[in-house]
Design an enzyme around this catalytic site. Sequence first.
Site, PDB file in Angstrom:
ATOM      1  N   ASP A 143      -7.330   0.249  -0.076  1.00 23.50           N
ATOM      2  CA  ASP A 143      -5.787   0.790   0.455  1.00 23.50           C
ATOM      3  C   ASP A 143      -5.969   2.283   1.036  1.00 23.50           C
ATOM      4  OD1 ASP A 143      -5.029  -1.327  -0.598  1.00 23.50           O
ATOM      5  OD2 ASP A 143      -3.283  -0.593  -1.535  1.00 23.50           O
ATOM      6  N   GLY A 163       0.732  -1.130  -0.181  1.00 23.55           N
ATOM      7  CA  GLY A 163      -0.160  -0.051  -0.120  1.00 23.55           C
ATOM      8  C   GLY A 163       0.966   1.176  -0.059  1.00 23.55           C
TER       9      GLY A 163
HETATM   10  O1  PMV Z   1      -1.161  -4.623  -4.126  1.00 24.71           O
HETATM   11  P1  PMV Z   1      -2.094  -3.587  -3.510  1.00 24.71           P
HETATM   12  O2  PMV Z   1      -1.718  -3.196  -2.109  1.00 24.71           O
HETATM   13  O3  PMV Z   1      -2.365  -2.821  -4.689  1.00 24.71           O
HETATM   14  O4  PMV Z   1      -3.329  -4.370  -3.226  1.00 24.71           O
HETATM   15  C1  PMV Z   1      -4.081  -4.942  -4.177  1.00 24.71           C
HETATM   16  C2  PMV Z   1      -5.409  -5.585  -3.671  1.00 24.71           C
HETATM   17  C3  PMV Z   1      -6.517  -6.213  -4.564  1.00 24.71           C
HETATM   18  O5  PMV Z   1      -7.422  -6.708  -3.978  1.00 24.71           O
HETATM   19  C4  PMV Z   1      -5.774  -7.204  -5.574  1.00 24.71           C
HETATM   20  C5  PMV Z   1      -7.055  -4.949  -5.570  1.00 24.71           C
HETATM   21  C6  PMV Z   1      -8.061  -4.049  -4.602  1.00 24.71           C
HETATM   22  O6  PMV Z   1      -8.142  -2.985  -5.144  1.00 24.71           O
HETATM   23  O7  PMV Z   1      -8.451  -4.443  -3.521  1.00 24.71           O
END
Ligand code: PMV
Length: 292
Positions: A137, A92
Amino acid sequence: MRASAPGKAFLFGEHAVVYGRHALVTAINLRCYVDVSKGSSIRITSPLGTTSLDFEVHPYVSFAIKRFSEIEKINGVNVKIESEIPVASGLGSSAAVTVATLAALDAEFEAGLDKEDVFELARKVELDVQGVGSGTDPFVSTFGGAWQIPERKPISLDMEFLVVDTGEKSITSEMVGGVAERRKVMPEVYEKIFDAIDVVSIEAIKNVSNQENYPELFRINQALLKAIGVSSRKIEELIEKLDEFGIAAKLTGAGGGGCVIGIGQEDKLMNAAQKFGGMIVRAEKEGVRVEQ
Ligand code: PMV
């Protein structure tokens, strides 16, 4: 003015959450710090270099400035970024830099935003840059703490875990797009896998105060993430090695690279952190804040 915002880790439910299923996610005690001061032109400085508004090099900060200037006029500003959160690693960092930038701009220009406003703007920035995203996030980075998603129900979570970076980049938009394409080919199969991830997340949320079954739930969640094509050889190898150390691990975030998170006894976590160049990270209660 200086503000900071935390990174986050998905313990369970990434990807399935994009399709309305449950996830358990927590802010972590790694933060991004942003200094903002009024100036005569726009200057953004980070480990990636110094630029003006630059949607290639500094997309999140540039869009944050653009979105903020729709509320409060900005003639010039110096923005300096320092982050403890590894970039493009599933922790994040993009949301944290966005949220911290918006809070620092708010403090410097006295725009009077509250946390809800900061979150709404950060959510817009996420969509400006990525086009997709569940908004999890920016939400977690703004408010801190652990949450049941999609209800955004707060969860009391006191937990330490291991984070090891595979060193491969994890590009959220690419990984989310890949899942969407494969799901189009086999919608029923993918929906069933998302359902299975949903059950795992719900089980984890139910057992948050007694985490005996978490190692098993980690293994199952990881197997399901592999099934939808978001693991990688490096991730699998690392998880296997951690298993030999008595640590149950899974990828966290979008996958394809990025970080693996692991749980186990404290001494085992310490040993593995040393051996694999990882960090011990804690669930964090505090979200965005203006630094004194
Ligand atoms: O990798 P990150 O921190 O951008 O997390 C993405 C999480 C997903 O579930 C794949 C996408 C989302 O927006 O929830």
